[in-house]
Design an enzyme around this catalytic site. Sequence first.
Site, PDB file in Angstrom:
ATOM      1  CB  THR A 181      -9.664   6.474   3.412  1.00 42.59           C
ATOM      2  OG1 THR A 181      -8.611   6.229   2.483  1.00 42.59           O
ATOM      3  CG2 THR A 181     -10.319   5.150   3.779  1.00 42.59           C
ATOM      4  CD  GLU A 327      -8.170   2.251   5.104  1.00 43.07           C
ATOM      5  OE1 GLU A 327      -7.129   2.950   5.088  1.00 43.07           O
ATOM      6  OE2 GLU A 327      -8.835   2.001   4.095  1.00 43.07           O
ATOM      7  CE  LYS A 436      -2.086   8.380  -0.808  1.00 40.78           C
ATOM      8  NZ  LYS A 436      -1.558   7.840   0.432  1.00 40.78           N
ATOM      9  CD1 TRP A 441      -6.600   7.824  -0.972  1.00 41.30           C
ATOM     10  CD2 TRP A 441      -5.475   6.741  -2.569  1.00 41.30           C
ATOM     11  NE1 TRP A 441      -5.721   6.957  -0.379  1.00 41.30           N
ATOM     12  CE2 TRP A 441      -5.024   6.282  -1.326  1.00 41.30           C
ATOM     13  CE3 TRP A 441      -4.912   6.204  -3.729  1.00 41.30           C
ATOM     14  CZ2 TRP A 441      -4.028   5.319  -1.191  1.00 41.30           C
ATOM     15  CZ3 TRP A 441      -3.929   5.253  -3.603  1.00 41.30           C
ATOM     16  CH2 TRP A 441      -3.491   4.817  -2.358  1.00 41.30           C
TER      17      TRP A 441
HETATM   18  P1  AMP Z   1      -4.195   6.889   2.817  1.00 43.91           P
HETATM   19  O1  AMP Z   1      -5.209   6.068   3.505  1.00 43.91           O
HETATM   20  O2  AMP Z   1      -4.779   7.932   1.927  1.00 43.91           O
HETATM   21  O3  AMP Z   1      -3.207   7.445   3.772  1.00 43.91           O
HETATM   22  O4  AMP Z   1      -3.386   5.944   1.840  1.00 43.91           O
HETATM   23  C1  AMP Z   1      -2.752   4.777   2.278  1.00 43.91           C
HETATM   24  C2  AMP Z   1      -2.017   4.162   1.121  1.00 43.91           C
HETATM   25  O5  AMP Z   1      -0.992   5.045   0.680  1.00 43.91           O
HETATM   26  C3  AMP Z   1      -1.321   2.869   1.405  1.00 43.91           C
HETATM   27  O6  AMP Z   1      -2.199   1.765   1.363  1.00 43.91           O
HETATM   28  C4  AMP Z   1      -0.293   2.837   0.293  1.00 43.91           C
HETATM   29  O7  AMP Z   1      -0.872   2.419  -0.935  1.00 43.91           O
HETATM   30  C5  AMP Z   1       0.088   4.299   0.174  1.00 43.91           C
HETATM   31  N1  AMP Z   1       1.281   4.579   0.996  1.00 43.91           N
HETATM   32  C6  AMP Z   1       1.330   5.099   2.222  1.00 43.91           C
HETATM   33  N2  AMP Z   1       2.603   5.214   2.646  1.00 43.91           N
HETATM   34  C7  AMP Z   1       3.377   4.733   1.651  1.00 43.91           C
HETATM   35  C8  AMP Z   1       4.792   4.560   1.482  1.00 43.91           C
HETATM   36  N3  AMP Z   1       5.660   4.921   2.404  1.00 43.91           N
HETATM   37  N4  AMP Z   1       5.215   4.014   0.321  1.00 43.91           N
HETATM   38  C9  AMP Z   1       4.348   3.640  -0.645  1.00 43.91           C
HETATM   39  N5  AMP Z   1       3.007   3.783  -0.544  1.00 43.91           N
HETATM   40  C10 AMP Z   1       2.530   4.317   0.592  1.00 43.91           C
END
Ligand code: AMP
Length: 540
Positions: A181, A327, A436, A441
């Site tokens: 990630t 994570e 995002k 990312w």
């Molecule tokens: P990832 O590890 O790429 O899945 O990204 C995780 C991150 O995505 C989280 O720490 C948030 O910043 C963002 N994220 C995931 N789900 C949501 C959600 N429902 N609403 C807003 N941000 C989210």
Amino acid sequence: MRGMMMDFPLTLPTILERAGKLFGKVEIASRKPDRSLVRYTYADFYRRARRLARALELAGVKRGDRVATLMWNHARHFEAYFGIPATGAVLHTLNLRLHEDAFAYVINHAQDRFLIVDDLLLPLYEKVRDKVKFERVIVTPFGGAEIPAGMENYEDFLAGADDNFEYPQIDENEAAAMCFTSGTTGFAKGVLYSHRALVLHSLAEATVDAFGMSQHDTVLPACSMFHANAWGVPFTAAMVGAKLVFPGPNLDAESVLDLIEQERVTIACAVPTVWIGILAALEKSPQRWKFTNEVRVPVGGTAPSEALIRGLDKFGFHIRHLWGMTETAPLGTLCQVRSHMKDWSADEQYAVRVKQGYPAPFVELRIRGENGITPWDGETPGEVEVRGPWVARCYYNSPEDNHRWTEDGWFKTGDVACIDEDGYVKIVDRAKDLIKSGGEWISSVDLENSLMAHPAVLEAAVISVPHPKWDERPLAVVVLKEGRQATPEELRAFLATKFAKWQLPDAFVFVEQIPKTSVGKFLKIALRKKYANWNWQAGA
Ligand code: AMP
């Protein structure tokens, strides 16, 4: 006194065995790149996943070895999800959207021994071929492309094995899978999932208030299989015996809607960007698709807007808002309207549904504000910290990132939120400097550092700006050196050597100076506010 129950390990092979024994007749449909569907069953899947395990074992794969996959969402990838961990090896799903430098880094950092790759994705592998060392490259004949000399056909690889695979005695805390990630700077961080974490995650994900998944369901994982194990959906579906429908590489709205209609999908998972396109297609041609059932739509990755939730409801697609991270495997919170809210007005219920929700069972969550842990008052913001049996306790071989965990063992998520009296979390900001876009990312800091290496650039801040299609897109605010010139095109071309095309800023704004904090950091809050209503089409 200790309890007197068996110490039975929670491992993925237990799920595979059960699926093979009980759900052999359940169908798995998988779409080819030409959109034709290939159908097989869990009985076929069970035999082939075990064959893969046996073939890997005969090829010398040992416990703990990393086997990488570079594949779209399809049935062969599903086999790898179980066949690799069944040997005690680690499934490492490679993100096919990474820039080649990041891609090579991830493979080398994980020390992947073998690669299973779709024929159509070989051009990506070719880009890093000289920078990585796979002992064997096994190619799935997915798109009908020619398999180059020196590589093996996946089907031959399986055919070379027999059906005599015997599971090793896997300890539930051994690693089963690995995903990388994005970090705020530098290269990606590896998250190493244990068998136990994935099994417990599957149990929680299947619960009625989470995905509510059972053997009655037909499940479409349209979230990438290289992103947090497709949210764990393939593991959960196999555990409960749900029919699976894999979309292949075509995730445009029409293709996804055709599949939902044709296969009578009951649970469809994808990031909000995909659903924004789907809602537009439904609104444009409301009569085109005839759905026979309602669809549950677990959505996470970014926040779905209230307009999206309301819009999809009208077509029988009901968003279940979730929050999670790579994570956290990824299920962290889930958002259901609770029993004491059932008589609330529609508007009040929608106001609940846009929140990220309350923690899933066994996930503990707290918010640390300026004055310590915040009260459940729905308004005091702070950083979300989590812990639980499927939350990472560190990154893979990355001790410099240990500061992401508190001294008492909670993971600092980098998300800023408040929590209300019912325990619903609402994310209000992001402490981590990341953008995002379409669920993937982009590091602001990496873009800024690269931009500031341009001879004409004095300072550059890259911020996330709301975008109607991609949710967020990068915008670069640039101060040029005195007497120097640079055009947006030049700066884009300069960055393009280091970043994937979709990671490049869509707009460059040239300014005299960038606002700073008292300690000289870019005041990004001010910039984000200033450009919040940026019109991407007009470029102003
Ligand atoms: P990832 O590890 O790429 O899945 O990204 C995780 C991150 O995505 C989280 O720490 C948030 O910043 C963002 N994220 C995931 N789900 C949501 C959600 N429902 N609403 C807003 N941000 C989210």
